[in-house]
Write a protein that holds these residues in place. Structure first.
Motif, PDB file in Angstrom:
ATOM      1  N   ASN A   1       1.013  -0.892  -0.136  1.00 36.95           N
ATOM      2  CA  ASN A   1      -0.041  -0.078  -0.156  1.00 36.95           C
ATOM      3  C   ASN A   1       1.134   1.266   0.059  1.00 36.95           C
ATOM      4  OD1 ASN A   1      -2.374  -1.787  -0.074  1.00 36.95           O
ATOM      5  ND2 ASN A   1      -2.885  -0.934   2.553  1.00 36.95           N
ATOM      6  N   ALA A   2       1.665   0.898   0.427  1.00 34.61           N
ATOM      7  CA  ALA A   2       2.556   2.374   0.835  1.00 34.61           C
ATOM      8  C   ALA A   2       3.285   2.794  -0.639  1.00 34.61           C
ATOM      9  CB  ALA A   2       4.384   1.855   2.107  1.00 34.61           C
TER      10      ALA A   2
ATOM     11  N   ILE B   1       2.762   1.527  -3.373  1.00 36.15           N
ATOM     12  CA  ILE B   1       1.586   1.929  -4.380  1.00 36.15           C
ATOM     13  C   ILE B   1       1.179   4.071  -4.263  1.00 36.15           C
ATOM     14  CG2 ILE B   1      -0.632   2.390  -5.373  1.00 36.15           C
ATOM     15  CD1 ILE B   1      -1.244  -1.076  -4.500  1.00 36.15           C
ATOM     16  N   GLY B   2       1.085   3.757  -2.843  1.00 36.08           N
ATOM     17  CA  GLY B   2       1.125   5.590  -2.828  1.00 36.08           C
ATOM     18  C   GLY B   2       2.854   6.150  -3.234  1.00 36.08           C
ATOM     19  N   MET B   3       3.031   5.624  -3.013  1.00 38.93           N
ATOM     20  CA  MET B   3       4.094   5.981  -3.261  1.00 38.93           C
ATOM     21  C   MET B   3       4.594   6.234  -5.051  1.00 38.93           C
ATOM     22  SD  MET B   3       6.948   4.785  -0.618  1.00 38.93           S
ATOM     23  CE  MET B   3       8.439   5.637  -1.100  1.00 38.93           C
ATOM     24  N   ARG B   4       4.705   6.029  -5.266  1.00 43.70           N
ATOM     25  CA  ARG B   4       4.427   5.603  -7.289  1.00 43.70           C
ATOM     26  C   ARG B   4       3.674   6.089  -7.362  1.00 43.70           C
ATOM     27  NH1 ARG B   4       3.155  -0.258  -9.053  1.00 43.70           N
ATOM     28  NH2 ARG B   4       1.377   0.908  -8.537  1.00 43.70           N
ATOM     29  N   GLY B   5       2.893   6.817  -7.412  1.00 42.46           N
ATOM     30  CA  GLY B   5       1.695   7.923  -7.684  1.00 42.46           C
ATOM     31  C   GLY B   5       2.180   9.193  -7.244  1.00 42.46           C
ATOM     32  N   ALA B   6       2.861   9.360  -6.088  1.00 43.17           N
ATOM     33  CA  ALA B   6       3.705  10.583  -5.543  1.00 43.17           C
ATOM     34  C   ALA B   6       4.783  11.061  -6.404  1.00 43.17           C
ATOM     35  CB  ALA B   6       3.947  10.673  -4.223  1.00 43.17           C
TER      36      ALA B   6
END
Length: 126
Positions: free
Chosen positions: A89-90, A92-97
């Motif tokens: 989950n982290a 996935i969030g980091m990839r977007g940012a």
């Protein structure tokens, strides 16, 4: 379920706890216990009463040790699963940012490079 005959080679609990040389009577086939609870028969005279507290303590320690090993294994599996899920989950969030930051950085670099090249092609007029 059919009852298998009593195997004379399997020691009784009293033989295991007291030792085979303490009991003099040969083992007898087990008899079905009546519905009412009966007191355990008294040991023959001269037989030392086993230390039930020590037996209970050893048995408790052995069972706790076995259960603790299983609990440790289950906890390790559960923690690994939770960490894997949290890391996914982290990421996935980091990839977007990171994608957004990289996009902005690339746009700035390309815009600067284009303006620099245009400056070489069209020198400023004096």
């Amino acid at each position: 379920m059919s009852q298998q005959p009593f195997d004379q080679g399997i020691p009784l609990l009293t033989e295991v706890l007291l030792g085979p040389d303490v009991l003099e009577a040969p083992p007898v086939a087990p008899v079905a216990a009546p519905a009412a609870v009966e007191e355990a028969p008294a040991l023959p005279p001269g037989v030392v009463q086993p230390d039930w507290d020590a037996i209970e303590a050893r048995l408790t320690q052995r069972i706790l040790h076995q259960v603790q090993g299983k609990i440790d294994h289950l906890l390790e599996e559960r923690i690994a699963h939770v960490l894997q899920t949290a890391l996914q989950n982290a990421l996935i969030g980091m990839r977007g940012a990171l994608r957004e930051d990289l996009q902005q950085s690339l746009e700035q670099i390309v815009a600067h490079a284009v303006s620099h090249e245009l400056g070489h092609l069209h020198p400023p007029t004096p």
